[in-house]
Motif scaffolding. Structure first.
Motif, short mmCIF file in Angstrom:
data_model
loop_
_atom_site.label_atom_id
_atom_site.label_comp_id
_atom_site.label_asym_id
_atom_site.label_seq_id
_atom_site.Cartn_x
_atom_site.Cartn_y
_atom_site.Cartn_z
N ASP A 29 37.47 45.62 33.93
CA ASP A 29 36.88 44.60 33.07
C ASP A 29 37.24 43.19 33.51
O ASP A 29 36.50 42.24 33.27
N ALA A 30 38.39 43.04 34.16
CA ALA A 30 38.84 41.71 34.59
C ALA A 30 38.08 41.21 35.82
O ALA A 30 38.19 40.03 36.16
N GLU A 31 37.32 42.08 36.46
CA GLU A 31 36.58 41.67 37.66
C GLU A 31 35.27 40.97 37.28
O GLU A 31 34.18 41.47 37.51
N TYR A 32 35.42 39.77 36.74
CA TYR A 32 34.28 39.02 36.22
C TYR A 32 33.24 38.70 37.28
O TYR A 32 32.03 38.57 36.99
N TRP A 33 33.65 38.56 38.53
CA TRP A 33 32.74 38.16 39.60
C TRP A 33 31.71 39.23 39.92
O TRP A 33 30.65 38.91 40.46
N VAL A 250 47.64 43.15 40.87
CA VAL A 250 48.14 41.78 40.75
C VAL A 250 46.99 40.83 40.46
O VAL A 250 45.82 41.12 40.74
N ILE A 251 47.33 39.69 39.88
CA ILE A 251 46.39 38.60 39.69
C ILE A 251 46.76 37.52 40.69
O ILE A 251 47.93 37.14 40.80
N TRP A 252 45.79 37.01 41.42
CA TRP A 252 46.11 35.98 42.41
C TRP A 252 44.98 34.97 42.56
O TRP A 252 43.84 35.22 42.17
N ASP A 253 45.34 33.81 43.11
CA ASP A 253 44.40 32.71 43.32
C ASP A 253 44.37 32.34 44.80
O ASP A 253 45.31 32.62 45.53
#
Length: 409
Positions: A29-33, A250-253
Motif C-alpha cells: 500500500d505504501a508504493e504510491y508511485w 526500508v523507507i528511503w529518499d
C-alpha cells in the motif's frame, strides 16, 4: 584518477531506516508511485517480461524473497565481490538490493511485499565497490558497462555519480559501446543533500537518461535532487519502500531510488515494443512525460514527470536519433585526442548561442553554449597578417635607429 563517489548517489542514504513492523500488504500500500505514475495501468499491457535490466551497483542479493528468480546473471568488477555479483560490497552494501527491488521486485505473495515497476523483468547484478577494491573506480564502471552489454542488457541502471560534470576518457568507449549496441542507460541526477549541487557524470553524458527526483506531491525534491540541463525526466524520490539484504523493508529518499523507477519503465516499453531501438524507447519516455515547470525541457524536471501508461500505450512517432544527445559527436568535438589537431579540426565555442550552421547543440549534450566555429577559413589569412605586421614593426624600429644616428651627427 578522479575519485568516484564511493557511496553512490544516495549516500549517506536518507531515511534508510527499517519500516515499523506491519502487515505485508501495508508495504504494498505504501508504493504510491505504482498507481500515481501509471505503472499499474501499464501492467495491463506488460509487466516487463522479456526485458533485461543491468544493475551496476553494490551487488544485488538475489536471495531476498522479493528478488528470488529475478537475478539471472551477474559478475563482480571490484575484485572483492562474488563471481555472480550477488555479494553486497562497498560502503553502502544494501544499496544495490534496494535499487533492484524497485525495478523488478516480485512481492512475497498475493498483495504482499515490495513489487517493482517491472515485476517480470530479469536482472543482471554487476557489483562495484567505488573507492574500494583492487580495481580503479573509473575502470570498474567502464568494465561494468561493457559486461552488461555483452550479457544481454536492454537497460542499464546507474544509481551513482562522480559529483563532477566531466568523466574519464575510459567511459567514452564504454558508453559508446552501449549506445552502439542499442542499450538504454539510465542514471541518477544526484542528491543536493549529499553535496551534489549540480548533475554529475554519468548523468551528464550525452545519450544517458538523467533522472531527477520529486516528492509525493510531484514537486521538485530540493534536498534529494540535483539540477542541470541534462535532466531527461523526473520520478518519485521520497518515501520509497525498498528491500535490503536479509529481507528487511526500508523507507528511503534520493535520486538513487528515482532512477530505477525509470529503468523499470524502459524495461516495460522494451517489453511492449521489442522492435524499438534504444533511441525510440527513450523517446517514448520523454515524449509522454507530463510537462512540469518552464521551460520544457528544463533543468529541474526535464521533459516532465514520467507517465508509465502513456509510455507503453500512446502513439509516438519514431525518431532518427537519441533525444538526449549524441556521445560520439561530443567525443569528436571535445576530446582533443580523438581527432587530429589541425586547422581543419580545431574548434572554439561560438559566443552567440548558434553554431556555424545556425542550429543549436543536441539535447542533453554537455557543451559550451552555442556549438563551434571552425578556424579553417581564417587561420591562414590571420597568419599572413601577423607576419606582415611583424615585418612592419621591424622596419619601423630600423627607421627610428637610422634617424637617431643622423641626428647625433
Amino acid at each position: 584518477m578522479l575519485l568516484v563517489v564511493g557511496a553512490l548517489a544516495a549516500a549517506p542514504l536518507a531515511a534508510t531506516a527499517p519500516a515499523a513492523p506491519a502487515r505485508a500488504d501495508s508495504i504494498r500500500d505504501a508504493e504510491y508511485w505504482l498507481s500515481d505514475y501509471g505503472y499499474r495501468a501499464a501492467w495491463d499491457v506488460t509487466e516487463g517480461e522479456g526485458a533485461t535490466v543491468a544493475v551496476i551497483d553494490t551487488g544485488v542479493d538475489g536471495s531476498v524473497p522479493e528478488l528470488r528468480d529475478a537475478v539471472v546473471d551477474g559478475t563482480d568488477v571490484s575484485g572483492i565481490g562474488s563471481p555472480d555479483g550477488q555479494k553486497p560490497v562497498g560502503t553502502s552494501p544494501e544499496h544495490g538490493t534496494m535499487v533492484a527491488s524497485l525495478i523488478a521486485g516480485r512481492g512475497t505473495g498475493f498483495g504482499d511485499g515490495v513489487l517493482g515497476v517491472a515485476p517480470k523483468a530479469s536482472l543482471l547484478s554487476i557489483s562495484v565497490a567505488l573507492g574500494e577494491g583492487s580495481v580503479d573506480s573509473d575502470e570498474q564502471i567502464a568494465e561494468a558497462v561493457r559486461w552488461a552489454v555483452d550479457h544481454g542488457a536492454d537497460v542499464i541502471n546507474m544509481s551513482l555519480t562522480r559529483n563532477s560534470l566531466d568523466w574519464p576518457e575510459s567511459w567514452d568507449e564504454a558508453f559508446s559501446y552501449a549506445f552502439d549496441n542499442d542499450v538504454v542507460v539510465v542514471a541518477a541526477a544526484g542528491n543536493r543533500g549529499s553535496g551534489t549541487t549540480e548533475v554529475g557524470a554519468p548523468a551528464t553524458i550525452p545519450g544517458v537518461v538523467a533522472v531527477a527526483g520529486v516528492d509525493k506531491q510531484g514537486e521538485a525534491s530540493f534536498d534529494a535532487s540535483s539540477q542541470g540541463i541534462t535532466i531527461a525526466v523526473a520520478a518519485p524520490s521520497e518515501q520509497l519502500v525498498g528491500v535490503i539484504p536479509g529481507g528487511t523493508h526500508v523507507i528511503w529518499d534520493g535520486t538513487s531510488a528515482a532512477a530505477p523507477l525509470v529503468s523499470g519503465l524502459a524495461a516495460l516499453v522494451k517489453s511492449a515494443h521489442p522492435e524499438l531501438s534504444a533511441d525510440d524507447v527513450i523517446n517514448r519516455i520523454v515524449a509522454t512525460a507530463v510537462p512540469k515547470g518552464e521551460p520544457v525541457p528544463g533543468p529541474i524536471y526535464g521533459y516532465g514527470l514520467v507517465d508509465a501508461e502513456a509510455a507503453v500505450s500512446a502513439s509516438v512517432a519514431p525518431v532518427a536519433a537519441n533525444p538526449m544527445g549524441d556521445l560520439d559527436a561530443w567525443i569528436a568535438t571535445y576530446r582533443p585526442s580523438s581527432a587530429k589537431t589541425s586547422l581543419d579540426t580545431l574548434t572554439i565555442p561560438a559566443p552567440d548561442g548558434r553554431d556555424t550552421e545556425g542550429g543549436s547543440p543536441g539535447a542533453g549534450a554537455i557543451e559550451p553554449a552555442g556549438g563551434v566555429y571552425t578556424l579553417s577559413h581564417w587561420a591562414v589569412p590571420l597568419g599572413l597578417l601577423l607576419g606582415f605586421l611583424m615585418l612592419m614593426a621591424a622596419f619601423a624600429l630600423g627607421a627610428v635607429s637610422h634617424f637617431r644616428g643622423v641626428l647625433r651627427k
